[in-house]
Design an enzyme around this catalytic site. Structure first.
Site, PDB file in Angstrom:
ATOM      1  CB  CYS A  90      -0.916  -0.039   1.219  1.00 24.01           C
ATOM      2  SG  CYS A  90      -1.771   1.500   1.563  1.00 24.01           S
ATOM      3  CB  CYS A  93       0.284   1.714   4.141  1.00 23.54           C
ATOM      4  SG  CYS A  93      -1.419   1.171   3.983  1.00 23.54           S
TER       5      CYS A  93
END
Length: 165
Positions: A90, A93
């Protein structure tokens, strides 16, 4: 010329960052007894020094292994916990994690951060209705007080953390 050789030997190690001091000793072909100062290693990599005076300032970051670990270290925590549900693949993230760590470090031990990889803890992510990453929960006294999804600005994160105290 010696600098080029040194740089070639250090480049892969500086990128990996793991076991840095022994790796630097090995790359420089220093005797086993010789130890490179960890502060020097930190300066070479741009990472934080692990000296005792700086170590106390580091945020408490928990890498959650499973549901039992989560129950014990997050739900059972006496301090407020910021739980970061993330994934290694991600992009947002990867940007949010360091921001959270920096802001939590500024709290000087009043708040803990727990990181939960949703690919390794699928049941836990499902139990907390994580439908997209990053998802961040604020847990205090074993209860989820607040949450947010996605990448946020630093001032929003600071307000989120302040709301837990």
């Amino acid at each position: 010329m010696a600098y080029r050789l040194l740089f070639r030997r250090l480049s892969p190690l500086l990128r990996s960052g793991s076991h840095l001091v022994p790796a630097l000793n090995s790359a420089l072909r220093l005797p086993r007894q010789a130890v490179i100062n960890q502060n020097l290693a930190a300066r070479l990599t741009g990472s934080r020094s692990m000296s005792s005076d700086n170590y106390d300032k580091q945020p408490e970051i928990l890498n959650i292994q499973d549901e039992e670990d989560f129950e014990k270290r997050v739900i059972g925590s006496a301090k407020p916990v910021v739980v970061d549900f993330h994934a290694t693949w991600c992009g947002p993230c990867k940007l949010l994690g360091p921001r959270l760590e920096t802001i939590i470090a500024g709290q000087k031990g009043k708040v803990i951060m727990a990181k939960v990889d949703i690919d390794e803890n699928v049941e836990l992510a499902m139990r907390y209705n994580v439908q997209s990453v990053p998802t961040v929960y604020g847990v205090k006294d074993g209860k989820v007080l607040t949450s947010f999804i996605g990448l946020k600005e630093d001032d929003e994160i600071k307000s989120f953390v302040a709301g837990l105290m």
